[in-house]
Design a protein around this motif. Structure first.
Motif, PDB file in Angstrom:
ATOM      1  N   ARG A  59       0.839  -1.194   0.000  1.00 44.53           N
ATOM      2  CA  ARG A  59       0.000   0.000   0.000  1.00 44.53           C
ATOM      3  C   ARG A  59       0.870   1.239   0.000  1.00 44.53           C
ATOM      4  O   ARG A  59       1.830   1.337   0.765  1.00 44.53           O
ATOM      5  CB  ARG A  59      -0.900   0.024   1.241  1.00 44.53           C
ATOM      6  CG  ARG A  59      -1.891  -1.132   1.320  1.00 44.53           C
ATOM      7  CD  ARG A  59      -3.025  -0.975   0.322  1.00 44.53           C
ATOM      8  NE  ARG A  59      -3.779  -2.215   0.137  1.00 44.53           N
ATOM      9  CZ  ARG A  59      -3.653  -3.021  -0.901  1.00 44.53           C
ATOM     10  NH1 ARG A  59      -2.802  -2.746  -1.872  1.00 44.53           N
ATOM     11  NH2 ARG A  59      -4.389  -4.108  -0.981  1.00 44.53           N
ATOM     12  N   MET A  60       0.522   2.195  -0.846  1.00 41.08           N
ATOM     13  CA  MET A  60       1.305   3.424  -0.929  1.00 41.08           C
ATOM     14  C   MET A  60       1.377   4.114   0.430  1.00 41.08           C
ATOM     15  O   MET A  60       2.406   4.658   0.816  1.00 41.08           O
ATOM     16  CB  MET A  60       0.690   4.363  -1.972  1.00 41.08           C
ATOM     17  CG  MET A  60       0.810   3.851  -3.399  1.00 41.08           C
ATOM     18  SD  MET A  60       2.508   3.627  -3.947  1.00 41.08           S
ATOM     19  CE  MET A  60       2.844   5.211  -4.728  1.00 41.08           C
ATOM     20  N   GLN A  61       0.282   4.103   1.152  1.00 38.25           N
ATOM     21  CA  GLN A  61       0.255   4.730   2.466  1.00 38.25           C
ATOM     22  C   GLN A  61       1.276   4.081   3.397  1.00 38.25           C
ATOM     23  O   GLN A  61       1.962   4.765   4.147  1.00 38.25           O
ATOM     24  CB  GLN A  61      -1.157   4.615   3.066  1.00 38.25           C
ATOM     25  CG  GLN A  61      -1.315   5.364   4.377  1.00 38.25           C
ATOM     26  CD  GLN A  61      -1.033   6.860   4.225  1.00 38.25           C
ATOM     27  OE1 GLN A  61      -1.674   7.547   3.452  1.00 38.25           O
ATOM     28  NE2 GLN A  61      -0.026   7.361   4.954  1.00 38.25           N
ATOM     29  N   GLU A  62       1.353   2.766   3.318  1.00 43.00           N
ATOM     30  CA  GLU A  62       2.282   2.055   4.196  1.00 43.00           C
ATOM     31  C   GLU A  62       3.727   2.401   3.857  1.00 43.00           C
ATOM     32  O   GLU A  62       4.567   2.557   4.744  1.00 43.00           O
ATOM     33  CB  GLU A  62       2.054   0.539   4.065  1.00 43.00           C
ATOM     34  CG  GLU A  62       2.693  -0.252   5.197  1.00 43.00           C
ATOM     35  CD  GLU A  62       2.464  -1.750   5.061  1.00 43.00           C
ATOM     36  OE1 GLU A  62       1.753  -2.163   4.124  1.00 43.00           O
ATOM     37  OE2 GLU A  62       3.018  -2.498   5.890  1.00 43.00           O
ATOM     38  N   ILE A  63       3.999   2.530   2.581  1.00 40.01           N
ATOM     39  CA  ILE A  63       5.346   2.922   2.163  1.00 40.01           C
ATOM     40  C   ILE A  63       5.658   4.322   2.663  1.00 40.01           C
ATOM     41  O   ILE A  63       6.746   4.587   3.173  1.00 40.01           O
ATOM     42  CB  ILE A  63       5.478   2.838   0.625  1.00 40.01           C
ATOM     43  CG1 ILE A  63       5.361   1.378   0.177  1.00 40.01           C
ATOM     44  CG2 ILE A  63       6.806   3.431   0.175  1.00 40.01           C
ATOM     45  CD1 ILE A  63       5.309   1.201  -1.333  1.00 40.01           C
TER      46      ILE A  63
END
Lengths: 204, 204
Positions: free
Chosen positions: B29-33
DNA sequence: ATATTTGTTAACCAAATGGTTTAACCATGA
DNA sequence: TCATGGTTAAACCATTTGGTTAACAAATAT
């Protein structure tokens, strides 16, 4: 050729297996499973309440299909090399008819949390008791029938040689110029190679 | 111990590598990155326009780190068994310090479409030329120095024994009662086992 | 025949997710 | 000092996605 119309539930299982096993949990979409099954998306939730539940049914079924086959062989009373050959044969046969299964299993086993693994362990009647095989290997070493090897290494090597070719196919077909039919041929002749390899590697 | 503050770009690469390689494209997930990098999600898109673009940077870098190491070895002028031992050692060393890489590579190579593979082939300077190794094996067989084996089988077997243990760890630590440190020990002693195994298996 | 349960669908919903906009921030050179 | 360019963050947007609702059809039981 059977032409029975599959029940909705069977269609769901078949479709979900196909999608989950080829794309993995994270890559699978409920809509795609519904389309594949030729039904409305709501039906998936009617039969299996959530993606997670449906996934568990599929995944656990896959695992339960393989694990006992090996577990049963392990404890059989067979000469070591015949037993190893039987294990190799079982894996090869199983995965030839379901080539995506190995990567799926390895993947989900690393991806899914402990709860999943616990559920799996709870549902599988009995896991393979490798100690049995290890003892047999140990004995053969002690009796001087085979070259000294650490039993776990031998098991790992046997499984590696057998299963890895199913997961590394795209390395060769995609990057190196091996065609799919060439690769199929290799897999077709894999058993003889592995058995010969094991035989010679274990000679005293 | 270097304490340089990493630039935003470096932090992104580091975070994206970690997340993509451990969870795969679909599971990342982009958010997690962004969280992992300690930055705003918008920054990811400022530096790398899309998830896809960022993924390709990470994936291609991973591939490009491994492929040449082998390619270079293949064509080296070394006795067969030494060469195989060197290949084994290279894989083991690389993957010991990045244990998730093998599954990631196998996964994305099967999951991503042909465009991805084409891009990869285009960017990697030179793919390993296995024909070189095959010829060497063939010659050893013809000269009667090793037992007759199909070169491709031997390569596949060598790679299998070496790489598979990294992807099947959860089978043993999760399902069978092997601890992680026990498994690490096995991997630690893997090279000796493989080399001995190859040596004996190839004896005439 | 009628009520009731079961199977099925279309439309809908809320959360998640990839991606964008806008404006502030900050260093550097003119 | 004040443009100017790259850098950062908050809020926002559109689409996807897992999941639900409500109405309806088809069996099944009474």
């Amino acid at each position: 050729m059977k032409l029975t119309t599959l029940s909705t539930e069977e269609r769901i299982i078949k479709a979900a297996s196909k999608i989950f096993i080829s794309k993995g949990y994270a890559g699978a979409r409920m809509q795609e499973i519904a389309d594949e099954a030729g039904i409305n998306k709501a039906m998936l939730h009617y039969y299996y309440r959530s993606k997670d539940k449906l996934f568990r049914v599929i995944a656990l079924a896959s695992f339960k299909e393989i694990i006992p086959r090996i577990g049963h062989l392990i404890e059989k009373d067979l000469p070591l090399l015949e037993k190893l050959a039987a294990i190799v044969d079982t894996y090869l046969t199983t995965f030839k008819s379901n080539p995506n299964l190995p990567l799926f299993i390895l993947n989900e086993l690393t991806q899914q949390g402990d709860e999943f693994i616990d559920e799996l362990k709870a549902q599988v009647a009995e896991l393979p008791r490798f100690e049995y095989l290890f003892a047999q290997i140990q004995k053969e070493v002690e009796d001087g029938n085979i070259r000294p090897v650490l039993p776990f290494h031998l098991l790992l090597t046997t499984m590696s040689m057998t299963i890895f070719p199913f997961v590394c196919r795209p390395v060769f077909t995609g990057l190196i110029g091996v065609t799919n039919s060439q690769y199929d041929e290799i897999i077709g002749s894999r058993k003889e190679h592995i058995v010969a390899f094991l035989t010679h590697a274990l000679k005293t």
